[in-house]
Write an enzyme that holds these catalytic residues in place. Sequence first.
Site, short mmCIF file in Angstrom:
data_model
loop_
_atom_site.label_atom_id
_atom_site.label_comp_id
_atom_site.label_asym_id
_atom_site.label_seq_id
_atom_site.Cartn_x
_atom_site.Cartn_y
_atom_site.Cartn_z
N LYS A 22 1.87 66.54 -40.80
CA LYS A 22 2.18 67.57 -39.80
C LYS A 22 3.51 67.25 -39.11
O LYS A 22 4.36 68.13 -38.96
CB LYS A 22 1.06 67.63 -38.76
CG LYS A 22 1.42 68.42 -37.51
CD LYS A 22 0.28 68.45 -36.51
CE LYS A 22 0.29 67.35 -35.49
NZ LYS A 22 1.30 67.45 -34.42
N ASN A 23 3.66 66.00 -38.72
CA ASN A 23 4.83 65.66 -37.91
C ASN A 23 6.13 65.57 -38.72
O ASN A 23 7.21 65.38 -38.15
CB ASN A 23 4.59 64.35 -37.14
CG ASN A 23 3.60 64.55 -36.01
OD1 ASN A 23 3.20 65.68 -35.72
ND2 ASN A 23 3.19 63.46 -35.38
N CYS A 117 -0.19 69.79 -26.55
CA CYS A 117 -1.26 68.89 -26.14
C CYS A 117 -1.07 68.45 -24.69
O CYS A 117 0.04 68.16 -24.27
CB CYS A 117 -1.22 67.63 -27.01
SG CYS A 117 -2.13 67.77 -28.52
N ARG A 122 5.22 65.08 -20.71
CA ARG A 122 6.05 65.31 -21.89
C ARG A 122 7.35 66.05 -21.56
O ARG A 122 7.55 67.20 -21.94
CB ARG A 122 5.26 66.06 -22.97
CG ARG A 122 4.07 65.26 -23.41
CD ARG A 122 3.37 65.89 -24.58
NE ARG A 122 3.93 65.48 -25.86
CZ ARG A 122 3.33 65.71 -27.02
NH1 ARG A 122 2.20 66.34 -27.07
NH2 ARG A 122 3.90 65.32 -28.14
N ASP A 305 -0.84 57.99 -31.86
CA ASP A 305 -1.68 59.02 -32.48
C ASP A 305 -2.94 58.44 -33.15
O ASP A 305 -3.77 59.20 -33.64
CB ASP A 305 -0.87 59.82 -33.52
CG ASP A 305 0.07 60.82 -32.85
OD1 ASP A 305 -0.04 61.03 -31.64
OD2 ASP A 305 0.93 61.39 -33.57
N ARG A 397 -5.11 72.17 -35.16
CA ARG A 397 -3.65 72.09 -35.08
C ARG A 397 -3.13 70.99 -36.02
O ARG A 397 -1.99 71.07 -36.48
CB ARG A 397 -3.21 71.77 -33.65
CG ARG A 397 -3.33 72.94 -32.69
CD ARG A 397 -2.69 72.60 -31.36
NE ARG A 397 -1.54 71.77 -31.58
CZ ARG A 397 -1.29 70.62 -30.96
NH1 ARG A 397 -2.10 70.17 -30.06
NH2 ARG A 397 -0.22 69.93 -31.26
C1 UD1 Z 1 5.83 63.13 -31.48
C2 UD1 Z 1 4.65 63.53 -32.30
C3 UD1 Z 1 3.35 63.13 -31.62
C4 UD1 Z 1 3.39 61.65 -31.26
C5 UD1 Z 1 4.65 61.29 -30.51
C6 UD1 Z 1 4.81 59.79 -30.27
C7 UD1 Z 1 5.47 65.49 -33.47
C8 UD1 Z 1 5.39 66.96 -33.66
N1 UD1 Z 1 4.68 64.96 -32.52
O1 UD1 Z 1 5.73 63.86 -30.26
O2 UD1 Z 1 2.27 63.39 -32.51
O3 UD1 Z 1 2.27 61.34 -30.45
O4 UD1 Z 1 5.81 61.72 -31.25
O5 UD1 Z 1 4.74 59.09 -31.46
O6 UD1 Z 1 6.17 64.79 -34.19
N2 UD1 Z 1 9.97 61.64 -23.46
C9 UD1 Z 1 10.81 61.74 -22.38
N3 UD1 Z 1 11.84 62.64 -22.44
C10 UD1 Z 1 12.06 63.42 -23.52
C11 UD1 Z 1 11.19 63.30 -24.63
C12 UD1 Z 1 10.16 62.41 -24.56
O7 UD1 Z 1 10.64 61.04 -21.39
O8 UD1 Z 1 13.02 64.20 -23.50
C13 UD1 Z 1 8.84 60.69 -23.40
C14 UD1 Z 1 7.48 61.41 -23.47
O9 UD1 Z 1 7.09 61.87 -22.21
C15 UD1 Z 1 6.58 60.34 -24.00
C16 UD1 Z 1 7.51 59.54 -24.92
O10 UD1 Z 1 8.84 59.90 -24.56
O11 UD1 Z 1 6.11 59.53 -22.96
C17 UD1 Z 1 7.29 59.81 -26.38
O12 UD1 Z 1 7.49 61.18 -26.65
P1 UD1 Z 1 8.13 61.69 -28.00
O13 UD1 Z 1 8.41 60.54 -28.91
O14 UD1 Z 1 9.23 62.61 -27.67
O15 UD1 Z 1 6.94 62.54 -28.60
P2 UD1 Z 1 7.00 63.95 -29.29
O16 UD1 Z 1 8.23 64.08 -30.11
O17 UD1 Z 1 6.69 64.99 -28.29
#
Ligand code: UD1
Length: 416
Positions: A22-23, A117, A122, A305, A397
């Site tokens: 998915k990711n 989620c 986030r 995850d 999802r």
């Molecule tokens: C992706 C995955 C999700 C997984 C996560 C961490 C997809 C579609 N989803 O989510 O399944 O759990 O990686 O491995 O690929 N953060 C910030 N600022 C930002 C972006 C992120 O502070 O601009 C923080 C988030 O709040 C969180 C951490 O970084 O605490 C990790 O988030 P991130 O790696 O961005 O996760 P996703 O890409 O949303």
Amino acid sequence: MDKIMVEKSPPLRGNIRVSGAKNSALPILAASLLGTEDIILEDVPNLKDVDVMCEVLSLLGAKVEFLDEGIIKINSANIDNYETSYELMNKARASFLVMGPLLTRIGKTKTSLPGGCAIGTRPIDLHLKGFRAMGAEIDVDHGNIGAYANKLVGDRIYLDFPSVGATENIMMAAVMAEGETILDNAAMEPEIVDLANFLNKLGADVKGAGTSCIRIRGVKELGGATHSIIPDRIEAGTFMVAAAITKGDILVENVITSHIKPVIAKLREVGCEVYENGDRVRVIGTQNLKATDIKTLPYPGFPTDMQAQFMALMSVSEGTSVVIETVFENRFMHVDELKRMGANIKIDGRSAIIQGVDSLMSAPVRATDLRAGAALVLVGLVADGITEIRDVYHIDRGYESIEEKFASLGAKIYRV
Ligand code: UD1
């Protein structure tokens, strides 16, 4: 509203093929907006989030065709819209990933702030930091967010945290920016590498994906390609934990074992036998599951995850286990549900202390997020009685045909 019912089941046995990730599929679908020729994606999982992303692409003017099971053809030659809707963004947070491609392809993009989620706040500040560094103007009003740039120019960008989504979004914006973009403290997840490989097939120049420094040299335009999505390491890990918790014997097929090293290591620590053989991994459960400790980290650390599924396992393992969640600040919502089924878990900030119990009992529970839902299926397999899981749209999802796949291994599971 659908519910999934899980009855106490015999040890799960048999072979199971893991679907495409998915990711990986979601960012690669978003990146399909960048090419002007036909793109064929193979091994795309049949998931709600994928459907939503395809709807987003269509809304933006791409032609999306489902050719066969797992095969999607996309043509983005005529992108004529730059706005996505609140409804679609709310259904799948990952649709935010179209921002980078749209910004670099047509110079503007507007969407509502992402939902998805409920696992913490986030934020998206790192995505925006990258876009700004390349010269975009960001405009936030009434829950909408716009990014605009006549031209993007490459820069050196440091991510304060190796965010997966920010790495992907910035990488996609940079592929057609002028000059070179260097992304430091980039995420190193296998899905980032898959996206970079796909972009390079389209004609991009991305180097270093899979390390913490990614260099992207902008090119004028991108074409088409055929690409197979990598296997889903989290789905693989979930079935591996299913073998452990039911004391069964499962051969998981279509796995890249190097992507699931922490899961293999932890299953061995709790006492399971794990055998790797090419693209297959066999997990044989043990009668005496032992406690272990887990700290979630960005890749190659233990994946957040898989945290909920391991907590399910620890709930019935002998001794005291500790889980420290460092990636998301609020990813323990499954704990209350596990406790309703008799688990003994205490939360202290980002740590959870799990005292293994001899048995669990069924209860009506809610899938509070995608992986929490998977954890509830796992405990349902060993809890006395019939566990009724609500809010299963979260599970849909991210898991393709979850009841069929578990049932094929002997699980007593069905949807009502
Ligand atoms: C992706 C995955 C999700 C997984 C996560 C961490 C997809 C579609 N989803 O989510 O399944 O759990 O990686 O491995 O690929 N953060 C910030 N600022 C930002 C972006 C992120 O502070 O601009 C923080 C988030 O709040 C969180 C951490 O970084 O605490 C990790 O988030 P991130 O790696 O961005 O996760 P996703 O890409 O949303």
